[in-house]
Design a protein around this motif. Structure first.
Motif, PDB file in Angstrom:
ATOM      1  N   MET A   1      12.416   0.723  -3.637  1.00 32.94           N
ATOM      2  CA  MET A   1      11.526   2.082  -3.900  1.00 32.94           C
ATOM      3  C   MET A   1      12.404   3.119  -4.617  1.00 32.94           C
ATOM      4  SD  MET A   1       8.605   2.834  -1.082  1.00 32.94           S
ATOM      5  CE  MET A   1       9.940   3.512  -0.100  1.00 32.94           C
ATOM      6  N   SER A   2      13.693   3.157  -4.225  1.00 39.50           N
ATOM      7  CA  SER A   2      14.482   4.306  -4.800  1.00 39.50           C
ATOM      8  C   SER A   2      14.851   4.129  -6.248  1.00 39.50           C
ATOM      9  CB  SER A   2      15.826   4.407  -4.190  1.00 39.50           C
ATOM     10  OG  SER A   2      16.434   3.051  -4.187  1.00 39.50           O
ATOM     11  N   GLY A   3      14.730   2.544  -6.894  1.00 38.55           N
ATOM     12  CA  GLY A   3      15.089   2.395  -8.098  1.00 38.55           C
ATOM     13  C   GLY A   3      13.926   2.657  -9.111  1.00 38.55           C
TER      14      GLY A   3
ATOM     15  N   THR B   1      10.459   3.957   6.542  1.00 41.98           N
ATOM     16  CA  THR B   1      10.742   2.761   6.317  1.00 41.98           C
ATOM     17  C   THR B   1      12.032   2.166   6.611  1.00 41.98           C
ATOM     18  OG1 THR B   1      10.099   1.022   4.571  1.00 41.98           O
ATOM     19  CG2 THR B   1      11.106   3.070   3.781  1.00 41.98           C
ATOM     20  N   ASN B   2      11.911   0.792   6.466  1.00 42.80           N
ATOM     21  CA  ASN B   2      13.692   0.270   6.604  1.00 42.80           C
ATOM     22  C   ASN B   2      14.294   0.342   5.358  1.00 42.80           C
ATOM     23  OD1 ASN B   2      13.327  -2.081   4.843  1.00 42.80           O
ATOM     24  ND2 ASN B   2      11.659  -2.770   6.046  1.00 42.80           N
ATOM     25  N   PRO B   3      15.647   0.477   5.414  1.00 41.54           N
ATOM     26  CA  PRO B   3      16.584   0.841   4.304  1.00 41.54           C
ATOM     27  C   PRO B   3      16.429  -0.320   3.003  1.00 41.54           C
ATOM     28  CG  PRO B   3      17.757  -0.111   6.130  1.00 41.54           C
ATOM     29  CD  PRO B   3      16.411   0.211   6.711  1.00 41.54           C
ATOM     30  N   GLY B   4      15.965  -1.474   3.428  1.00 45.41           N
ATOM     31  CA  GLY B   4      15.729  -2.583   2.283  1.00 45.41           C
ATOM     32  C   GLY B   4      14.536  -2.065   1.586  1.00 45.41           C
ATOM     33  N   HIS B   5      13.564  -1.694   2.222  1.00 44.82           N
ATOM     34  CA  HIS B   5      12.364  -1.110   1.378  1.00 44.82           C
ATOM     35  C   HIS B   5      12.738   0.085   0.636  1.00 44.82           C
ATOM     36  CE1 HIS B   5       7.814   0.405   1.389  1.00 44.82           C
ATOM     37  NE2 HIS B   5       7.994  -0.333   0.205  1.00 44.82           N
ATOM     38  N   TYR B   6      13.513   1.077   1.253  1.00 43.45           N
ATOM     39  CA  TYR B   6      13.796   2.280   0.535  1.00 43.45           C
ATOM     40  C   TYR B   6      14.488   1.879  -0.584  1.00 43.45           C
ATOM     41  CZ  TYR B   6      16.621   6.146  -0.071  1.00 43.45           C
ATOM     42  OH  TYR B   6      17.453   7.350  -0.771  1.00 43.45           O
TER      43      TYR B   6
ATOM     44  N   SER C   1       7.853  -5.123  -6.205  1.00 41.17           N
ATOM     45  CA  SER C   1       6.430  -4.672  -5.831  1.00 41.17           C
ATOM     46  C   SER C   1       5.339  -5.629  -6.996  1.00 41.17           C
ATOM     47  CB  SER C   1       6.099  -3.223  -6.158  1.00 41.17           C
ATOM     48  OG  SER C   1       6.791  -2.693  -7.490  1.00 41.17           O
ATOM     49  N   PRO C   2       4.438  -5.637  -6.816  1.00 34.31           N
ATOM     50  CA  PRO C   2       3.364  -6.388  -7.787  1.00 34.31           C
ATOM     51  C   PRO C   2       3.639  -5.621  -9.223  1.00 34.31           C
ATOM     52  CG  PRO C   2       2.088  -5.869  -5.592  1.00 34.31           C
ATOM     53  CD  PRO C   2       3.445  -5.299  -5.498  1.00 34.31           C
ATOM     54  N   VAL C   3       3.425  -6.693 -10.033  1.00 30.98           N
ATOM     55  CA  VAL C   3       3.384  -6.300 -11.482  1.00 30.98           C
ATOM     56  C   VAL C   3       2.366  -4.847 -11.719  1.00 30.98           C
ATOM     57  CG1 VAL C   3       3.058  -7.151 -13.893  1.00 30.98           C
ATOM     58  CG2 VAL C   3       4.122  -8.442 -12.222  1.00 30.98           C
TER      59      VAL C   3
ATOM     60  N   ASN D   1       0.890  -1.155   0.102  1.00 32.70           N
ATOM     61  CA  ASN D   1       0.051  -0.156  -0.288  1.00 32.70           C
ATOM     62  C   ASN D   1       0.911   1.383  -0.019  1.00 32.70           C
ATOM     63  OD1 ASN D   1      -2.415  -1.201  -0.055  1.00 32.70           O
ATOM     64  ND2 ASN D   1      -2.621  -1.726   1.978  1.00 32.70           N
ATOM     65  N   MET D   2       2.116   1.049   0.670  1.00 32.89           N
ATOM     66  CA  MET D   2       2.875   2.301   0.662  1.00 32.89           C
ATOM     67  C   MET D   2       3.642   2.534  -0.739  1.00 32.89           C
ATOM     68  SD  MET D   2       6.192   2.963   3.098  1.00 32.89           S
ATOM     69  CE  MET D   2       5.434   2.735   4.465  1.00 32.89           C
ATOM     70  N   ASN D   3       3.700   1.597  -1.516  1.00 30.81           N
ATOM     71  CA  ASN D   3       4.275   1.722  -2.938  1.00 30.81           C
ATOM     72  C   ASN D   3       3.118   2.488  -3.810  1.00 30.81           C
ATOM     73  OD1 ASN D   3       6.517   0.323  -1.917  1.00 30.81           O
ATOM     74  ND2 ASN D   3       6.075  -1.576  -2.999  1.00 30.81           N
ATOM     75  N   GLN D   4       1.784   1.917  -3.518  1.00 29.01           N
ATOM     76  CA  GLN D   4       0.730   2.344  -4.618  1.00 29.01           C
ATOM     77  C   GLN D   4       0.282   3.822  -4.056  1.00 29.01           C
ATOM     78  OE1 GLN D   4      -2.713  -0.282  -4.103  1.00 29.01           O
ATOM     79  NE2 GLN D   4      -3.762   0.658  -5.665  1.00 29.01           N
ATOM     80  N   LYS D   5       0.374   3.923  -2.819  1.00 27.96           N
ATOM     81  CA  LYS D   5       0.002   5.524  -2.483  1.00 27.96           C
ATOM     82  C   LYS D   5       1.151   6.414  -2.910  1.00 27.96           C
ATOM     83  CE  LYS D   5      -3.476   4.752  -0.090  1.00 27.96           C
ATOM     84  NZ  LYS D   5      -5.107   5.058  -0.103  1.00 27.96           N
ATOM     85  N   LEU D   6       2.476   6.084  -2.829  1.00 25.91           N
ATOM     86  CA  LEU D   6       3.399   6.764  -3.299  1.00 25.91           C
ATOM     87  C   LEU D   6       3.287   7.114  -4.633  1.00 25.91           C
ATOM     88  CD1 LEU D   6       5.958   8.456  -2.227  1.00 25.91           C
ATOM     89  CD2 LEU D   6       7.333   6.190  -2.982  1.00 25.91           C
ATOM     90  N   ILE D   7       3.097   6.291  -5.496  1.00 29.32           N
ATOM     91  CA  ILE D   7       2.569   6.264  -7.158  1.00 29.32           C
ATOM     92  C   ILE D   7       1.508   7.300  -7.409  1.00 29.32           C
ATOM     93  CG2 ILE D   7       2.057   5.288  -9.031  1.00 29.32           C
ATOM     94  CD1 ILE D   7       3.398   2.666  -8.315  1.00 29.32           C
TER      95      ILE D   7
END
Length: 617
Positions: A110-112, A102-107, A316-318, A87-93
Motif C-alpha cells: 500500500m505504501s507505494g 495489517t501485516n508489513p507485506g500489505h503495508y 491490488s486489482p486494476v 476491501n481495505m485498499n478500496q476503503k482507503l482510496i
C-alpha cells in the motif's frame, strides 16, 4: 448615503461567505498544532483490521484497543472495521477509513500508492513478546505421504489470500529460496479468504493436500478445541528457540498500525504515544492478544522477499489502481476519461456509418447481379424462342405425315378386315398420339411466340387417366406402385386442355425420376400417390412420391433455366407454373413432411390448386 449602505452590505456578505467557507474546510495538521486542543470538536476515525478469524471475532479482539485510544487521544474517537485485503485498499482510496492494522507485506504494497505512515509494530502475545511473529506454517495430515518441501510439488494447496505475507507469500518465498520454480509448483492453488479455520478443515476432509496458514493458526485452533494436534504434521519445521508455535518459513516483523497522511499530525502523534505507552497487562493488550506496541521495525526482510519473488509494489486489482490514480490526479484523470468517452462514441459512429455504407453497397451489388441474371435469362429465352419456333415448324411436317399415314391405314383396315382387328387399334392409337403431338407442337409454338392458346372444356379425371396410360410403360419399367385417390364428382375445367395434360405428364415424369434416383432398402417399394378432390370450391390435386425429395427452394424450381438434373433445361416446371396460372390457379412444391396429412414422411409433394368458381359453366 444609500450607496455607502449598499457597499457595507455587500462587504458584509462577502466576509460572511469567506468565514463560512473557511469553517467548512478540513483542518490542516499545522492548524491543529497552533490551535488549542480545547477548542476542537471530537472527530470520529475508522480503523481497518484484517478479519483473519471473521468479523465478529475481529471486533471482539480489536475494539478494546479502539476504546483505549479514544480515552487517551484528545478530541478523537475510534471504531474498528474488519476487512479483507482488497476491501481495505478500496476503503482507503475512498477515504472511508483513516487507519489500518495489517501485516508489513500489505503495508509495503500500500505504501507505494497510498500516502500512509507506519506508527508502531505490535509485540506478540507469545514468544517473549517478540516483534518478529509473522510467518507461514505448511500443514498436511498425519497420514500424508508428503514429508519435505520437494514432496509438495504437484499437489493441491489452500491459502487465505495471495497478498498474505504470513501465509502464501512467505511460503512461496521459502520455495523460491530452495531453488524450486514457483511457477506451477502446486497443481492447484485455492484462496479461501477469511476466516482461517476452513484452511485446515480442507486438509482434514481431504479436499486439499496442503494448507498454508499464518504462524500460530494451528496451535490456536487446537487450544480452542476445533482440531487435534495429533492429526496433523508441519512440513519444514524451523521453529526458533523460545517460540511456542511451529513455523515453516523465516519470521517477519509483526503487524503494524499505520495512518493515512490525511489525518492531522497531532492525532497521529497522540496515537503513537498512546500505543507505545500501553502495557502488556492492559485489558486492551490482553484481549487484543499482544504485549503492547513497539517502535516501527525495519522492513528490510520484507523488501528482500518481495524483490526475490519479483512482486510488484501494488498487487491490488486494476480497477482499484485506476480509481486511486484518478483520485490523486482528478484534473487529468477526468480529462482523459472524457477524451476516452468522446473517442469511443466517435469510433462507434464511424463504425455505424461504415456498416450502413457497406450494407448499401452489398445490396446494390446484389441487385446488379440479379439484373444481370435476368438479362441473361431473357437472352436465353429469346434464343430458345427462335430455335423452338423453327423446330416446331420443322416437326409439323413429319407429324402431319404420321397422322395422314395412320388415318389412311385405318381406312384400309376398316374396309378389308374391320375395326376390331389389332392392327386397326394400333393405328388408331398412333393416330391419336400424332394428333396430340401436333397439338403440343402447335401450343409450344404459340407459347414461344407469345400467342394466346385456345380454350376448351375438358374433364380433369379423363385427362389424368390419359396421362397415366401414356406413362404406364415407365411405371412398369421402374417397378413403381402407382395409386390414385379420386373424387367421384365430375370436374370440368375451361382452358388449355393440352397445357394441363402437359403439366400432369411433366410432374409425373419428375416423380418417376425422383424415385429412380433413390436407393431403396430391400423390403421398400417405389411409390407415387395421386390425390384429387374438391376443397372449398377449388380443385386440389396432390401428387406424392417417396423419392429423393426437394434439394432447393420452391421458387427456384419455377425459375426459367434452373434445373437440378444433369441434362435438364430448367423449363418444365417454369412452363407448368405459367399454364396453371392461366387457369387461375397455382402450383407449389414442398417436402412430404410439411404436408398436414402426408402418406409418408420422406419425398416430395406437388400441390395444384385451381378455383372452380373462376371457370365459366
Amino acid at each position: 448615503m444609500r450607496i455607502e449602505t449598499l457597499l457595507i452590505g455587500a462587504l458584509s456578505l462577502i466576509l460572511a461567505g469567506y468565514l463560512t467557507q473557511a469553517s467548512a474546510q478540513p483542518v490542516t495538521p499545522d492548524a491543529d498544532i497552533e490551535k488549542p486542543i480545547t477548542t476542537q470538536t471530537e472527530v470520529h476515525y475508522r480503523v481497518a483490521v484484517l478479519a483473519n478469524y471473521g468479523v465478529a471475532k475481529s471486533i471482539e479482539r480489536w475494539q478494546p484497543l479502539m476504546d483505549y485510544l479514544s480515552q487517551n487521544v484528545a478530541n478523537a474517537s475510534f471504531e474498528v472495521v474488519p476487512l479483507d485485503f482488497n476491501n481495505m485498499n478500496q476503503k482507503l482510496i475512498s477515504g472511508d477509513i483513516q487507519f489500518v492494522v495489517t501485516n508489513p507485506g500489505h503495508y509495503f504494497n500500500m505504501s507505494g500508492d497510498y500516502p500512509i505512515s507506519w506508527l508502531a509494530t505490535m509485540k506478540s502475545n507469545q514468544h517473549n513478546g517478540s516483534t518478529f511473529a509473522i510467518g507461514a506454517t505448511i500443514i498436511v495430515r498425519k497420514d500424508s505421504h508428503l514429508f519435505s518441501v520437494e514432496d509438495l510439488a504437484g499437489h493441491s494447496v489452500v491459502a487465505s489470500d495471495p497478498n498474505a505475507l504470513g501465509g502464501y507469500q512467505a511460503a512461496i518465498g521459502l520455495i523460491h529460496s530452495m531453488d524450486y520454480s514457483i511457477n506451477n509448483f502446486f497443481s492447484k492453488v485455492t484462496f479461501l479468504g477469511f476466516p482461517l479455520e476452513p484452511l485446515i478443515y480442507q486438509v482434514r476432509d481431504g479436499t486439499a493436500d496442503i494448507a498454508i496458514t499464518p504462524f500460530c493458526t494451528l496451535e490456536q485452533m487446537v487450544a480452542e478445541g476445533y482440531i487435534k494436534a495429533s492429526d496433523y504434521r508441519v512440513i519444514n519445521d524451523v521453529t526458533p528457540a523460545d517460540y511456542e508455535c511451529a513455523v515453516s518459513t523465516p519470521l517477519y516483523p509483526n503487524w503494524s498500525f499505520a495512518s493515512s497522511d490525511a489525518v492531522p499530525l497531532m492525532v497521529r502523534t497522540g496515537i503513537t504515544r498512546a500505543l507505545l505507552s500501553i502495557s502488556m497487562d492492559d485489558p486492551a493488550s490482553i484481549i487484543g492478544q499482544n504485549r503492547g506496541w513497539a517502535a516501527p521495525i525495519s522492513q528490510f526482510q520484507v523488501v528482500k522477499l518481495f524483490n526475490d519473488l519479483n512482486l510488484n509494489a501494488d498487487d491490488s486489482p486494476v480497477h482499484l489502481q485506476v480509481l486511486q490514480w484518478i483520485k490523486l490526479n482528478q484534473k487529468w484523470g477526468f480529462s482523459l476519461l472524457g477524451l476516452f468517452v468522446i473517442a469511443t462514441i466517435y469510433h462507434l459512429w464511424l463504425e455505424y456509418k461504415f456498416r450502413q455504407k457497406s450494407e448499401f453497397l452489398i445490396n446494390t451489388e446484389r441487385q446488379l447481379k440479379n439484373k444481370a441474371l435476368q438479362l441473361e435469362r431473357m437472352q436465353s429465352a429469346a434464343i430458345l424462342g427462335e430455335i423452338g419456333a423453327g423446330l416446331a415448324h420443322e416437326l409439323n411436317q413429319p407429324i402431319a405425315a404420321i397422322t395422314q399415314y395412320s388415318e389412311g391405314g385405318m381406312i384400309e383396315q376398316a374396309k378389308n378386315i374391320g375395326t376390331n382387328s389389332v392392327q386397326y387399334q394400333l393405328l388408331e392409337k398412333i393416330h391419336q398420339q400424332s394428333m396430340r403431338a401436333g397439338e403440343i407442337v402447335h401450343r409450344i409454338r404459340e407459347l414461344l411466340q407469345r400467342k394466346g392458346t385456345a380454350s376448351t372444356e375438358f374433364d380433369v379425371q379423363e385427362q389424368l387417366m390419359i396421362c397415366l396410360d401414356l406413362l404406364e410403360h415407365e411405371f412398369e419399367k421402374e417397378k413403381i406402385n402407382i395409386k390414385t385417390q379420386l373424387t367421384t364428382t365430375e370436374i370440368k375445367l375451361h382452358g388449355d386442355k393440352v397445357g394441363f395434360c402437359q403439366v400432369l405428364i411433366n410432374v409425373l415424369k419428375n416423380a418417376i425420376d425422383a424415385v429412380s434416383e433413390k436407393e431403396f432398402p430391400l423390403h421398400s417399394r417405389k411409390r407415387i400417390l395421386i390425390d384429387l378432390h374438391i376443397v372449398e370450391q377449388s380443385l386440389q390435386l396432390k401428387i406424392y412420391d417417396n423419392g429423393i425429395g426437394l434439394t432447393c427452394a420452391n421458387d427456384d424450381f419455377k425459375t426459367s433455366f434452373f434445373s437440378t438434373k444433369a441434362n435438364g433445361l430448367g423449363l418444365g416446371l417454369a412452363i407448368c407454373s405459367d399454364v396453371i396460372a392461366l387457369l387461375g390457379g397455382q402450383i407449389n412444391l414442398s417436402k412430404c413432411k410439411d404436408d398436414p396429412s402426408p402418406p409418408w414422411r420422406y419425398g416430395c409433394r406437388v400441390l395444384i390448386v385451381i378455383p372452380l368458381n373462376a371457370m365459366p359453366d
